[in-house]
Design an enzyme around this catalytic site. Sequence first.
Site, PDB file in Angstrom:
ATOM      1  N   TYR A 135       0.855  -1.064  -0.009  1.00  0.00           N
ATOM      2  CA  TYR A 135       0.110   0.084  -0.200  1.00  0.00           C
ATOM      3  C   TYR A 135       0.859   1.220   0.059  1.00  0.00           C
ATOM      4  O   TYR A 135       1.976   1.117   0.520  1.00  0.00           O
ATOM      5  CB  TYR A 135      -1.008  -0.090   1.101  1.00  0.00           C
ATOM      6  CG  TYR A 135      -0.418   0.347   2.716  1.00  0.00           C
ATOM      7  CD1 TYR A 135      -0.292   1.680   2.803  1.00  0.00           C
ATOM      8  CD2 TYR A 135       0.310  -0.403   3.382  1.00  0.00           C
ATOM      9  CE1 TYR A 135       0.379   1.992   4.133  1.00  0.00           C
ATOM     10  CE2 TYR A 135       0.940  -0.198   4.330  1.00  0.00           C
ATOM     11  CZ  TYR A 135       0.771   0.989   4.988  1.00  0.00           C
ATOM     12  OH  TYR A 135       1.525   1.503   6.083  1.00  0.00           O
ATOM     13  N   CYS A 136       0.317   2.225  -0.375  1.00  0.00           N
ATOM     14  CA  CYS A 136       1.130   3.657  -0.399  1.00  0.00           C
ATOM     15  C   CYS A 136       0.220   4.798   0.361  1.00  0.00           C
ATOM     16  O   CYS A 136      -0.333   4.513   1.277  1.00  0.00           O
ATOM     17  CB  CYS A 136       1.816   4.041  -1.899  1.00  0.00           C
ATOM     18  SG  CYS A 136       0.450   4.019  -3.030  1.00  0.00           S
ATOM     19  N   ARG A 137      -0.125   5.958  -0.614  1.00  0.00           N
ATOM     20  CA  ARG A 137      -0.686   7.008   0.127  1.00  0.00           C
ATOM     21  C   ARG A 137      -2.348   7.075  -0.384  1.00  0.00           C
ATOM     22  O   ARG A 137      -2.883   7.839   0.258  1.00  0.00           O
ATOM     23  CB  ARG A 137       0.109   8.255  -0.663  1.00  0.00           C
ATOM     24  CG  ARG A 137       1.233   8.434  -0.409  1.00  0.00           C
ATOM     25  CD  ARG A 137       1.887   9.457  -1.154  1.00  0.00           C
ATOM     26  NE  ARG A 137       3.497   9.777  -0.575  1.00  0.00           N
ATOM     27  CZ  ARG A 137       4.266  10.262  -1.510  1.00  0.00           C
ATOM     28  NH1 ARG A 137       4.213  10.642  -2.833  1.00  0.00           N
ATOM     29  NH2 ARG A 137       5.543  10.519  -0.988  1.00  0.00           N
ATOM     30  N   CYS A 194      -2.511   6.967  -5.628  1.00  0.00           N
ATOM     31  CA  CYS A 194      -0.659   6.718  -5.498  1.00  0.00           C
ATOM     32  C   CYS A 194      -0.330   5.613  -6.147  1.00  0.00           C
ATOM     33  O   CYS A 194      -1.074   4.590  -6.416  1.00  0.00           O
ATOM     34  CB  CYS A 194      -0.271   6.425  -3.996  1.00  0.00           C
ATOM     35  SG  CYS A 194       1.194   6.319  -3.743  1.00  0.00           S
TER      36      CYS A 194
END
Length: 253
Positions: free
Chosen positions: A177-179, A183
Amino acid sequence: MNQRTLKDLLYEQVARIGKAVSSPKRLELLELLAQGEKTVDVMATELSADIKLISAHLKALRDARLVTSRRDGKYVVYRLTGGDVAGLLVTLREVAEEHLLELRLALDQMVADPAKLASVGREALLEQARRGDVLVIDVRPQAEYEAAHLPFARSMPVAEIEKRLAELPLDKDIVAYCRGPFCLLSDEAVVLLAAKGYRVRKILDGVSEWQAAGLPVQASAGEPSQPGTGVPHQEPVRKNFNPLQSTLKSGGQ
């Protein structure tokens, strides 16, 4: 003050928030700051924009009391004024996705192969990570992970993945996962790891979505954290929030 004048004043004050978030660049700045404190220079680099332009956008956000700043030597460091600002950003995006076909089409383009999508509830993913059934990796920069991250997640910045493959198990599912939904860092991680033979998926959530759903996030010290503000967070941003299903993108075999 008569009633009409009072109502005009009330709506005018609320409209200050709407005006402040009416710029795409300002929305992106809020998303960045939801990950943790950042300097103007860092944000200008992230947005590929001129420092003066970023400073002007930050002034508009500061005038609306959505961000605040402090001096750190020669740098000016910005942060959100509260976790509710990150929650506002999540709500804006969800309303836009619900009502704007153009946005839904653009989001569909981010998913290379819809046939490989699978849905899982946030609580279910949290339990899988707690049991060690999956390895959750946070592919944002290390500083953002330290400010706030999903429980049981391991920091694995996308720029470091190839050098740290030995730390990742080939016999276990990996979730990156990121932002948040917009993202692309986690997409890079999925492509890279799938090419190396890992069973990897992507979750669309970031820490803001996770906390808006009333679920905990952690700082690197292990304490609950309020994303983007640099201060402890004691209560969920929105207790009655109706969480959307998290979407996972599969990669590898």
